[in-house]
Design a protein around this motif. Structure first.
Motif, mmCIF file in Angstrom:
data_model
loop_
_atom_site.group_PDB
_atom_site.id
_atom_site.type_symbol
_atom_site.label_atom_id
_atom_site.label_comp_id
_atom_site.label_asym_id
_atom_site.label_seq_id
_atom_site.Cartn_x
_atom_site.Cartn_y
_atom_site.Cartn_z
ATOM 1 N N TYR A 7 26.182 30.556 45.552
ATOM 2 C CA TYR A 7 26.333 29.809 45.204
ATOM 3 C C TYR A 7 27.848 29.010 44.552
ATOM 4 C CZ TYR A 7 26.177 24.753 42.050
ATOM 5 O OH TYR A 7 25.947 23.934 41.781
ATOM 6 N N ASP A 8 28.482 28.132 45.306
ATOM 7 C CA ASP A 8 30.147 28.627 45.810
ATOM 8 C C ASP A 8 30.523 26.929 45.605
ATOM 9 O OD1 ASP A 8 32.377 28.725 45.719
ATOM 10 O OD2 ASP A 8 32.528 29.261 48.037
ATOM 11 N N PRO A 9 31.128 26.996 44.456
ATOM 12 C CA PRO A 9 31.417 26.010 44.318
ATOM 13 C C PRO A 9 33.371 25.389 44.702
ATOM 14 C CG PRO A 9 31.453 26.530 42.110
ATOM 15 C CD PRO A 9 30.613 27.547 43.168
ATOM 16 N N GLN A 49 13.646 32.247 45.605
ATOM 17 C CA GLN A 49 12.448 32.052 45.038
ATOM 18 C C GLN A 49 13.341 33.600 44.070
ATOM 19 O OE1 GLN A 49 9.704 31.280 46.663
ATOM 20 N NE2 GLN A 49 10.853 30.043 47.511
ATOM 21 N N PRO A 50 11.764 33.608 43.162
ATOM 22 C CA PRO A 50 12.116 33.994 41.591
ATOM 23 C C PRO A 50 11.848 35.811 42.182
ATOM 24 C CG PRO A 50 9.514 32.766 41.672
ATOM 25 C CD PRO A 50 10.392 32.830 43.215
ATOM 26 N N GLY A 51 13.011 36.524 41.025
ATOM 27 C CA GLY A 51 12.919 38.183 41.854
ATOM 28 C C GLY A 51 14.647 37.880 42.689
ATOM 29 N N GLU A 52 14.776 36.847 43.011
ATOM 30 C CA GLU A 52 16.090 37.021 44.105
ATOM 31 C C GLU A 52 16.639 37.123 43.500
ATOM 32 O OE1 GLU A 52 15.398 35.220 48.877
ATOM 33 O OE2 GLU A 52 15.363 33.860 46.775
ATOM 34 N N THR A 53 18.391 37.924 44.149
ATOM 35 C CA THR A 53 20.293 37.697 43.151
ATOM 36 C C THR A 53 20.473 36.850 43.951
ATOM 37 O OG1 THR A 53 19.402 41.019 43.345
ATOM 38 C CG2 THR A 53 22.099 39.201 43.002
ATOM 39 N N LEU A 54 21.435 35.715 42.693
ATOM 40 C CA LEU A 54 22.184 34.567 43.234
ATOM 41 C C LEU A 54 22.888 35.145 42.404
ATOM 42 C CD1 LEU A 54 22.200 31.654 43.076
ATOM 43 C CD2 LEU A 54 21.112 31.116 40.483
ATOM 44 N N LEU A 55 24.297 34.909 43.494
ATOM 45 C CA LEU A 55 25.630 35.339 42.605
ATOM 46 C C LEU A 55 25.956 33.822 42.469
ATOM 47 C CD1 LEU A 55 28.071 36.028 42.465
ATOM 48 C CD2 LEU A 55 28.657 37.032 44.704
ATOM 49 N N GLY A 102 23.396 45.486 44.455
ATOM 50 C CA GLY A 102 22.076 45.236 45.562
ATOM 51 C C GLY A 102 22.592 44.164 46.525
ATOM 52 N N GLY A 103 23.563 43.783 46.045
ATOM 53 C CA GLY A 103 24.021 42.433 46.894
ATOM 54 C C GLY A 103 23.366 41.110 47.067
ATOM 55 N N ALA A 104 23.412 39.974 47.670
ATOM 56 C CA ALA A 104 23.717 38.955 47.011
ATOM 57 C C ALA A 104 22.454 38.271 48.172
ATOM 58 C CB ALA A 104 24.335 37.799 47.532
ATOM 59 N N ALA A 133 26.474 36.274 36.955
ATOM 60 C CA ALA A 133 28.122 34.784 37.002
ATOM 61 C C ALA A 133 29.286 35.633 37.032
ATOM 62 C CB ALA A 133 27.811 33.942 35.796
ATOM 63 N N CYS A 134 29.973 34.612 37.785
ATOM 64 C CA CYS A 134 31.498 35.528 38.523
ATOM 65 C C CYS A 134 32.450 33.982 38.157
ATOM 66 C CB CYS A 134 31.604 35.423 39.709
ATOM 67 S SG CYS A 134 33.597 36.340 40.234
ATOM 68 N N ALA A 135 33.019 34.711 36.979
ATOM 69 C CA ALA A 135 34.224 33.446 36.484
ATOM 70 C C ALA A 135 35.539 34.451 36.178
ATOM 71 C CB ALA A 135 33.643 32.687 35.027
ATOM 72 N N ARG A 136 37.025 33.980 35.844
ATOM 73 C CA ARG A 136 38.042 33.937 36.037
ATOM 74 C C ARG A 136 37.975 34.216 33.883
ATOM 75 N NH1 ARG A 136 41.660 35.164 39.462
ATOM 76 N NH2 ARG A 136 41.342 34.088 41.329
ATOM 77 N N GLY A 137 37.885 35.724 33.119
ATOM 78 C CA GLY A 137 38.121 35.553 32.186
ATOM 79 C C GLY A 137 36.980 36.369 30.704
#
Length: 321
Positions: free
Chosen positions: A208-210, A136-142, A202-204, A167-171
């Protein structure tokens, strides 16, 4: 024709000359221009992917090219049409025959390279975020693995759907690619604590986890009540184990997503999603990120880029005009 042919799970595929296939009932014969590589190709090499074809087979799951012959029983296509197809196999070749029911015509402004990079990555993220997680709009997506083939599309689509995207990544280089795709906040998985960083944000609401492994565990612990966790894949090589009592306490949902599986039981989910995605691309709202374009004789080098995580976005093999 030249094709990357796999005959054994104990040895690498070989680039060989094979007879040109003729289209059977319901098939299109394509002169293939480009083929997108996917993490699933690495699993197919060892026979561990859930939809690995029977040996021998030509590798390459998603292609773009031009119709040059039409099999019996096919309507709606003409010689010369530019199309993309998720075939599951047969894409790393100069010519291939594919189920016409899986083919989509390309908008005039979409290149073969973009089309070959488009279906699986964007389709996976859109069906996951829209159909499964109901973002939904306004939600926090990790987004974990946010610079990978599907990760970057999740960042882009999540932002387009109105979410605040982490966004979580390495480097630094990979995080910059995620920032350019629209991420609002960045977490370096090699130096920062995912759970602690998400706590400050504020948490997720949706994860989305690949990746799986330790990153899944840290992200899981950062979920807000009624959070939804999308399991897309396990690039880390470790399938996480979930404690059901933690789901209960926070009213969490874990949602599996295998994009290709919908072909068997609910194909309209995919066709409807691709129609929306193609429209967004035509409107200039999606921008496929392709970090490497390699010739057919370097297809194995392209797979090594995926294995070693040296690519961002997609790796595409250019085959013909």
């Amino acid at each position: 024709m030249r094709a990357l042919h796999l005959t054994s799970f104990e040895s690498p595929p070989q680039l060989v000359d094979l007879p040109v296939p003729e289209p059977a009932q319901g098939e299109l014969q394509l002169r293939i221009s480009a083929c997108g590589l996917n993490f699933a190709d690495l699993l197919m090499l060892k026979g561990t992917y859930q939809d690995t074809p029977a040996l021998p087979f030509v590798m390459g799951m998603e292609v773009a090219g031009t119709v040059q012959a039409i099999g019996p029983g096919v309507s709606g296509f003409a010689i010369g049409d530019r199309v993309a197809v998720y075939g599951g196999q047969g894409g790393l070749a100069e010519v291939g025959c594919f189920d016409a029911g899986r083919a989509v015509k390309l908008p005039d402004g979409m290149s073969f390279t973009d089309a070959a990079a488009f279906q699986i990555a964007y389709g996976t993220s859109h069906v996951a975020l829209d159909h499964r997680a109901r973002l939904q709009p306004g939600e926090t997506l990790l987004v974990l693995g946010a610079a990978g083939g599907v990760g970057l599309t999740a960042v882009e689509i999540g932002k387009l759907m109105g979410a605040r995207v982490v966004a979580c990544a390495r480097g630094a280089d990979k995080l910059e690619a995620a920032r350019a795709a629209g991420a609002d906040h960045l977490i370096d998985a090699s130096t920062q604590d995912i759970r602690a960083e998400m706590k400050t944000l504020g948490g997720a609401d949706v994860i989305y986890d690949p990746v799986g492994g330790d990153q899944f565990t840290a992200a899981f612990r950062s979920c807000n009540p009624e959070g939804r966790i999308l399991t897309i894949g396990f690039a880390s090589g470790e399938v996480p184990q979930i404690k059901a009592n933690h789901l209960l306490v926070k009213n969490l949902s874990v949602l599996g997503l295998y994009w290709g599986g919908y072909l068997a039981f609910k194909p309209k989910v995919l066709t409807g999603s691709l129609e929306q995605l193609m429209a967004w691309h035509a409107e200039g709202r999606l921008h496929p990120h392709v970090s490497h374009v390699l010739p057919l004789d370097q297809a194995l080098d392209g797979m090594e880029l995926l294995r070693s995580r040296k690519s961002t976005g997609k790796v595409v093999i250019a085959i013909g005009d």
